[in-house]
Design a protein around this motif. Structure first.
Motif, mmCIF file in Angstrom:
data_model
loop_
_atom_site.group_PDB
_atom_site.id
_atom_site.type_symbol
_atom_site.label_atom_id
_atom_site.label_comp_id
_atom_site.label_asym_id
_atom_site.label_seq_id
_atom_site.Cartn_x
_atom_site.Cartn_y
_atom_site.Cartn_z
ATOM 1 N N THR A 39 0.839 -1.206 0.000
ATOM 2 C CA THR A 39 0.000 0.000 0.000
ATOM 3 C C THR A 39 0.873 1.256 0.000
ATOM 4 O O THR A 39 0.536 2.238 -0.664
ATOM 5 N N GLY A 40 2.007 1.218 0.708
ATOM 6 C CA GLY A 40 2.913 2.381 0.725
ATOM 7 C C GLY A 40 3.421 2.696 -0.680
ATOM 8 O O GLY A 40 3.415 3.852 -1.117
ATOM 9 N N LEU A 60 0.628 4.121 -2.869
ATOM 10 C CA LEU A 60 0.320 5.516 -2.507
ATOM 11 C C LEU A 60 1.424 6.463 -2.975
ATOM 12 O O LEU A 60 1.141 7.549 -3.486
ATOM 13 N N ARG A 61 2.689 6.044 -2.827
ATOM 14 C CA ARG A 61 3.788 6.913 -3.274
ATOM 15 C C ARG A 61 3.729 7.133 -4.779
ATOM 16 O O ARG A 61 4.033 8.209 -5.281
ATOM 17 N N ILE A 95 0.222 11.071 4.885
ATOM 18 C CA ILE A 95 1.562 10.452 4.891
ATOM 19 C C ILE A 95 2.613 11.441 5.388
ATOM 20 O O ILE A 95 3.483 11.090 6.185
ATOM 21 N N GLN A 126 0.638 10.044 9.616
ATOM 22 C CA GLN A 126 -0.647 9.435 9.993
ATOM 23 C C GLN A 126 -1.054 8.379 8.972
ATOM 24 O O GLN A 126 -0.552 8.357 7.850
ATOM 25 N N LEU A 127 -2.017 7.547 9.376
ATOM 26 C CA LEU A 127 -2.528 6.544 8.446
ATOM 27 C C LEU A 127 -3.520 7.180 7.475
ATOM 28 O O LEU A 127 -4.313 8.044 7.849
ATOM 29 N N VAL A 128 -3.477 6.726 6.250
ATOM 30 C CA VAL A 128 -4.484 7.077 5.254
ATOM 31 C C VAL A 128 -5.773 6.353 5.686
ATOM 32 O O VAL A 128 -5.704 5.224 6.196
ATOM 33 N N VAL A 138 -7.469 2.606 1.587
ATOM 34 C CA VAL A 138 -6.514 1.512 1.360
ATOM 35 C C VAL A 138 -7.237 0.178 1.141
ATOM 36 O O VAL A 138 -6.785 -0.656 0.346
ATOM 37 N N GLY A 168 2.636 -3.921 4.382
ATOM 38 C CA GLY A 168 2.150 -2.635 4.907
ATOM 39 C C GLY A 168 0.641 -2.568 5.001
ATOM 40 O O GLY A 168 0.069 -1.511 5.233
ATOM 41 N N PHE A 169 -0.006 -3.679 4.823
ATOM 42 C CA PHE A 169 -1.466 -3.811 4.916
ATOM 43 C C PHE A 169 -1.758 -5.215 5.440
ATOM 44 O O PHE A 169 -1.145 -6.168 4.943
ATOM 45 N N ARG A 203 -3.019 -2.447 8.472
ATOM 46 C CA ARG A 203 -2.366 -1.638 9.506
ATOM 47 C C ARG A 203 -3.329 -1.270 10.630
ATOM 48 O O ARG A 203 -2.940 -0.558 11.560
ATOM 49 N N GLN A 212 -8.896 -2.906 8.938
ATOM 50 C CA GLN A 212 -8.335 -3.349 7.649
ATOM 51 C C GLN A 212 -8.171 -4.866 7.625
ATOM 52 O O GLN A 212 -8.397 -5.508 6.600
ATOM 53 N N ARG A 215 13.094 9.888 1.016
ATOM 54 C CA ARG A 215 11.673 9.774 1.381
ATOM 55 C C ARG A 215 11.317 10.841 2.396
ATOM 56 O O ARG A 215 11.936 10.920 3.452
HETATM 57 P P1 AMP Z 1 5.023 2.337 4.173
HETATM 58 O O1 AMP Z 1 5.777 2.528 2.914
HETATM 59 O O2 AMP Z 1 4.328 1.009 4.238
HETATM 60 O O3 AMP Z 1 5.828 2.625 5.406
HETATM 61 O O4 AMP Z 1 3.845 3.429 4.167
HETATM 62 C C1 AMP Z 1 4.108 4.825 4.128
HETATM 63 C C2 AMP Z 1 2.897 5.603 4.601
HETATM 64 O O5 AMP Z 1 1.781 5.310 3.735
HETATM 65 C C3 AMP Z 1 2.392 5.253 5.995
HETATM 66 O O6 AMP Z 1 3.085 5.982 7.000
HETATM 67 C C4 AMP Z 1 0.923 5.654 5.907
HETATM 68 O O7 AMP Z 1 0.775 7.064 6.000
HETATM 69 C C5 AMP Z 1 0.570 5.254 4.481
HETATM 70 N N1 AMP Z 1 0.075 3.854 4.443
HETATM 71 C C6 AMP Z 1 0.674 2.770 3.865
HETATM 72 N N2 AMP Z 1 -0.046 1.662 4.043
HETATM 73 C C7 AMP Z 1 -1.147 2.030 4.759
HETATM 74 C C8 AMP Z 1 -2.260 1.328 5.299
HETATM 75 N N3 AMP Z 1 -2.395 0.001 5.138
HETATM 76 N N4 AMP Z 1 -3.183 2.056 5.981
HETATM 77 C C9 AMP Z 1 -3.073 3.378 6.154
HETATM 78 N N5 AMP Z 1 -2.038 4.084 5.699
HETATM 79 C C10 AMP Z 1 -1.072 3.441 5.014
#
Ligand code: AMP
Length: 192
Positions: free
Chosen positions: A32-33, A36-37, A54, A58-60, A65, A88-89, A91, A95, A136
């Motif tokens: 998921t990260g 989103l990126r 992000i 905080q969490l999305v 997601v 990353g899911f 979280r 979910q 990042r």
């Molecule tokens: P990561 O690359 O997995 O560390 O994700 C980077 C950022 O994306 C996190 O700090 C959250 O803000 C957002 N994010 C990624 N995965 C999730 C998820 N499953 N639920 C909510 N936010 C997420």
């Protein structure tokens, strides 16, 4: 078919280990990260919305997601799908419940959640280093601390949820990349 969740705090090595696991077991990698990126780089509406969370660590929101993951599952060619690694899911427990439900209605299931266990001081050092190398924007000390708080308060309960399902396995996430991968492989081999 092998559906795994790779779980751990920010900086625990989920992405690095996922790359090795998908190669060995020929799995699809859903991060998921990463998704989103990519949306942020493409400057989509979703990317702009996600970035407002992000960038603060905080969490999305869950519905965003959860919808993304459901779309990814539906985009797979069912005949060629050897399995999925969820990185990353989930979280949050919400979910996790949604994931189990969306898999069930598609006649699929998770097999295992593998936690990479790393102590907080090491996590902070790794994330600061990654921030210098990758650039990042959420790998700065203030945002790292916020992400670790979010992890403790919102994400930790996911492990208890999978323990109850009898699918939880924890491995030490320190040492060389190869050593950690070896521990993960052993856990997977016990399951399949
Ligand atoms: P990561 O690359 O997995 O560390 O994700 C980077 C950022 O994306 C996190 O700090 C959250 O803000 C957002 N994010 C990624 N995965 C999730 C998820 N499953 N639920 C909510 N936010 C997420």
């Amino acid at each position: 078919m092998l559906n795994l969740i790779i779980y751990g705090a920010p900086g625990s090595g989920k992405g690095t280990q996922s790359d090795l696991i998908i190669k060995k077991y020929n799995l699809n990698h859903f991060s998921t990260g990463d998704i989103l990126r990519k949306e942020i780089v493409d400057n989509t509406e979703l990317g702009q919305y996600a970035n407002s969370f992000i960038s603060k660590g905080q969490l999305v929101p869950d519905d965003v997601v959860i919808g993304m993951i459901a779309n990814k599952i539906d985009s797979l060619d069912k005949d060629k799908n050897n399995g999925i690694i969820f990185d990353g899911f989930p979280r949050t427990v919400n979910q996790a419940v949604a994931l189990e439900e969306m898999l069930k209605v598609r006649n699929l299931k998770t097999d295992l959640l593998i936690e990479l266990i790393v102590e907080e001081e090491e996590l902070i050092n790794r994330l600061l280093l990654r921030g210098q190398i990758s650039g990042r924007s959420d790998d700065n000390l203030e945002t790292i601390k916020a992400r670790l708080d979010v992890y403790e308060n919102q994400t930790k309960p996911v492990t208890a949820y999978y323990e109850k399902l009898g699918k939880y396995k924890g491995v030490q996430g320190t040492g060389s990349i190869e050593e950690i991968f070896e521990r993960i492989t052993q856990v997977i081999e016990q399951t399949i």
